[in-house]
Design a protein around this motif. Structure first.
Motif, PDB file in Angstrom:
ATOM      1  N   GLU A  84       0.820  -1.216   0.000  1.00  0.00           N
ATOM      2  CA  GLU A  84       0.000   0.000   0.000  1.00  0.00           C
ATOM      3  C   GLU A  84       0.851   1.262   0.000  1.00  0.00           C
ATOM      4  OE1 GLU A  84      -3.086   2.155   3.094  1.00  0.00           O
ATOM      5  OE2 GLU A  84      -3.269  -0.010   2.790  1.00  0.00           O
ATOM      6  N   LYS A  85       1.915   1.284   0.799  1.00  0.00           N
ATOM      7  CA  LYS A  85       2.786   2.461   0.847  1.00  0.00           C
ATOM      8  C   LYS A  85       3.436   2.729  -0.504  1.00  0.00           C
ATOM      9  CE  LYS A  85       6.905   4.304   3.151  1.00  0.00           C
ATOM     10  NZ  LYS A  85       7.993   4.024   4.137  1.00  0.00           N
ATOM     11  N   MET A  86       3.922   1.674  -1.147  1.00  0.00           N
ATOM     12  CA  MET A  86       4.542   1.823  -2.468  1.00  0.00           C
ATOM     13  C   MET A  86       3.536   2.330  -3.486  1.00  0.00           C
ATOM     14  SD  MET A  86       6.818  -1.683  -2.600  1.00  0.00           S
ATOM     15  CE  MET A  86       7.459  -1.362  -4.253  1.00  0.00           C
ATOM     16  N   ALA A  87       2.342   1.742  -3.470  1.00  0.00           N
ATOM     17  CA  ALA A  87       1.317   2.146  -4.428  1.00  0.00           C
ATOM     18  C   ALA A  87       0.987   3.621  -4.287  1.00  0.00           C
ATOM     19  CB  ALA A  87       0.063   1.300  -4.236  1.00  0.00           C
ATOM     20  N   MET A  88       0.828   4.088  -3.075  1.00  0.00           N
ATOM     21  CA  MET A  88       0.471   5.485  -2.853  1.00  0.00           C
ATOM     22  C   MET A  88       1.600   6.424  -3.263  1.00  0.00           C
ATOM     23  SD  MET A  88      -1.631   5.125   0.747  1.00  0.00           S
ATOM     24  CE  MET A  88      -2.030   6.877   0.819  1.00  0.00           C
ATOM     25  N   ALA A  89       2.849   5.997  -3.074  1.00  0.00           N
ATOM     26  CA  ALA A  89       3.988   6.829  -3.476  1.00  0.00           C
ATOM     27  C   ALA A  89       4.083   6.918  -4.998  1.00  0.00           C
ATOM     28  CB  ALA A  89       5.280   6.256  -2.897  1.00  0.00           C
ATOM     29  N   ILE A  90       3.888   5.799  -5.679  1.00  0.00           N
ATOM     30  CA  ILE A  90       3.938   5.791  -7.139  1.00  0.00           C
ATOM     31  C   ILE A  90       2.764   6.577  -7.714  1.00  0.00           C
ATOM     32  CG2 ILE A  90       3.885   4.305  -9.188  1.00  0.00           C
ATOM     33  CD1 ILE A  90       5.177   2.108  -7.416  1.00  0.00           C
ATOM     34  N   ALA A  91       1.619   6.549  -7.011  1.00  0.00           N
ATOM     35  CA  ALA A  91       0.419   7.236  -7.484  1.00  0.00           C
ATOM     36  C   ALA A  91       0.525   8.752  -7.403  1.00  0.00           C
ATOM     37  CB  ALA A  91      -0.796   6.773  -6.689  1.00  0.00           C
ATOM     38  N   ASP A  92       1.432   9.261  -6.584  1.00  0.00           N
ATOM     39  CA  ASP A  92       1.573  10.713  -6.417  1.00  0.00           C
ATOM     40  C   ASP A  92       1.938  11.352  -7.758  1.00  0.00           C
ATOM     41  OD1 ASP A  92       2.684  13.338  -5.837  1.00  0.00           O
ATOM     42  OD2 ASP A  92       2.732  12.725  -3.741  1.00  0.00           O
ATOM     43  N   ARG A  93       1.079  12.235  -8.245  1.00  0.00           N
ATOM     44  CA  ARG A  93       1.294  12.824  -9.571  1.00  0.00           C
ATOM     45  C   ARG A  93       2.334  13.941  -9.561  1.00  0.00           C
ATOM     46  NH1 ARG A  93      -2.180  10.738 -13.272  1.00  0.00           N
ATOM     47  NH2 ARG A  93      -4.026   9.676 -12.459  1.00  0.00           N
ATOM     48  N   LEU A 131      -3.818 -10.940 -14.277  1.00  0.00           N
ATOM     49  CA  LEU A 131      -3.730  -9.537 -13.887  1.00  0.00           C
ATOM     50  C   LEU A 131      -4.247  -9.329 -12.469  1.00  0.00           C
ATOM     51  CD1 LEU A 131      -4.978  -7.645 -17.069  1.00  0.00           C
ATOM     52  CD2 LEU A 131      -2.633  -7.906 -16.256  1.00  0.00           C
ATOM     53  N   LYS A 132      -3.485  -8.530 -11.702  1.00  0.00           N
ATOM     54  CA  LYS A 132      -3.927  -8.065 -10.391  1.00  0.00           C
ATOM     55  C   LYS A 132      -3.960  -6.544 -10.432  1.00  0.00           C
ATOM     56  CE  LYS A 132      -2.403  -9.803  -6.635  1.00  0.00           C
ATOM     57  NZ  LYS A 132      -1.506 -10.238  -5.533  1.00  0.00           N
ATOM     58  N   PHE A 133      -4.888  -5.929  -9.660  1.00  0.00           N
ATOM     59  CA  PHE A 133      -5.063  -4.482  -9.716  1.00  0.00           C
ATOM     60  C   PHE A 133      -5.030  -3.858  -8.324  1.00  0.00           C
ATOM     61  CE2 PHE A 133      -7.566  -6.387 -13.187  1.00  0.00           C
ATOM     62  CZ  PHE A 133      -6.907  -5.846 -14.277  1.00  0.00           C
ATOM     63  N   LEU A 134      -4.429  -2.681  -8.260  1.00  0.00           N
ATOM     64  CA  LEU A 134      -4.451  -1.859  -7.055  1.00  0.00           C
ATOM     65  C   LEU A 134      -4.925  -0.465  -7.429  1.00  0.00           C
ATOM     66  CD1 LEU A 134      -0.971  -2.769  -5.487  1.00  0.00           C
ATOM     67  CD2 LEU A 134      -3.203  -3.559  -4.689  1.00  0.00           C
ATOM     68  N   ASN A 135      -5.734   0.144  -6.565  1.00  0.00           N
ATOM     69  CA  ASN A 135      -6.160   1.517  -6.765  1.00  0.00           C
ATOM     70  C   ASN A 135      -5.093   2.482  -6.255  1.00  0.00           C
ATOM     71  OD1 ASN A 135      -8.775   0.799  -7.789  1.00  0.00           O
ATOM     72  ND2 ASN A 135      -9.380   0.309  -5.692  1.00  0.00           N
ATOM     73  N   SER A 136      -5.279   3.756  -6.524  1.00  0.00           N
ATOM     74  CA  SER A 136      -4.260   4.737  -6.140  1.00  0.00           C
ATOM     75  C   SER A 136      -4.161   4.941  -4.639  1.00  0.00           C
ATOM     76  CB  SER A 136      -4.523   6.080  -6.836  1.00  0.00           C
ATOM     77  OG  SER A 136      -5.801   6.572  -6.521  1.00  0.00           O
ATOM     78  N   ASP A 137      -5.178   4.483  -3.867  1.00  0.00           N
ATOM     79  CA  ASP A 137      -5.065   4.548  -2.408  1.00  0.00           C
ATOM     80  C   ASP A 137      -4.470   3.273  -1.827  1.00  0.00           C
ATOM     81  OD1 ASP A 137      -7.137   2.722  -2.656  1.00  0.00           O
ATOM     82  OD2 ASP A 137      -8.511   3.776  -1.309  1.00  0.00           O
TER      83      ASP A 137
END
Length: 277
Positions: free
Chosen positions: A36-45, A66-72
């Motif tokens: 989750e922490k990585m996803a949120m950091a990568i999601a930062d525009r 395929l697996k999916f994660l949202n920006s949160d």
């Protein structure tokens, strides 16, 4: 040979379908674990890459998965536009006009629709309260919520409102409000749709775990299903999204979704960026 993880390099692809954008990791030959922490950091525009969803392409039972994660950082079982983007990538890779792979929602068939368009079969919708799921056993066609929306499952929950003037809708306020409605224990995607012609809808989307987005494939499928169930359209519709146009066709073998995709760029995260994750 078992795939190995490389902690010093992390390659990715940036793709989008109608402005609904994704960071895609090809983990078929290496181990990629995104928390989750990585996803949120990568999601930062501003300080990352930015995306609506992460898609991780892996091998499962000798086929692509395929697996999916949202920006949160939350997970999703399906993402229609990301599925189309990766289907196009896999077809180009294999020099084929068709490809089959799986998601946590089910198996996916994709075809080259010609003219730069890609079609995927998103499977059958879920319209019973317990499959979507809802918190109570109620009629999913007309929910007891202000505005009387329709509930649909496409591997993720959807709440669709039909309105007379979509431009008057405060999407940010209402989307955030209804995403967390107690009728939806897993939260919900929220769509506002307006009938603008025969079998022609205009739709705007608030995506669960993301917020306002230019397009959403599963939301487009859910809205087409809701519109047909309400008697507003046939089973084949055109939907105008903020990011462009998509075609939905609800057939006996599933819902086919057709539209453009783009592989924008590929890149590698620096060791400095990875060190702070």
């Amino acid at each position: 040979m078992e795939p190995k993880i490389n902690h010093n390099q992390l390659h990715f692809m940036k793709m989008h379908g109608l402005g609904n954008d994704f960071v895609v990791f090809d983990a078929r030959n290496q181990v990629i674990e995104i928390n989750e922490k990585m996803a949120m950091a990568i999601a930062d525009r501003h300080c990352g890459v930015g995306f609506d969803q992460i898609a991780i392409l892996t091998n499962k039972e000798k086929s692509a998965h395929l697996k999916f994660l949202n920006s949160d950082g939350s997970s999703s079982s399906t993402c229609g536009n990301a599925t189309r983007c990766i289907a196009r990538f896999l077809m180009d890779e294999s020099n084929s006009n068709t490809v089959n792979f799986s998601t946590d929602f089910g198996n996916i068939e994709a075809i080259d629709a010609g003219g730069g368009l890609t079609s995927v079969n998103m499977g059958h919708p879920q319209i019973s309260w317990d499959q979507i799921p809802l918190a109570d056993e109620i009629d999913t066609l007309t929910l007891p919520i202000e505005g009387s929306p329709c509930a649909t499952g496409m591997g993720n929950p959807h709440c669709t409102f039909f309105v007379d003037d979509i431009e008057k809708i405060d999407l940010e306020t209402l989307g955030a409000k209804f995403e967390h409605h107690p009728l939806f224990p897993q939260r919900t995607n929220v769509q506002f749709a307006q009938l603008v012609g025969e079998n022609h809808l205009r739709m705007r989307v608030w995506e669960r775990g993301v917020g306002v987005t230019l397009a959403s494939g599963s939301s487009s499928c859910a809205t087409a299903v809701a519109a047909h169930r309400r008697g507003l359209t046939g089973k084949k519709v055109t939907i105008d999204l903020d990011g462009g146009k998509i075609e939905i066709n609800w057939t006996d073998i599933g819902i086919w979704m057709t539209g453009p995709t783009e592989h924008v760029f590929s890149g590698t995260f620096t060791p400095e960026f990875l060190a702070r994750l």
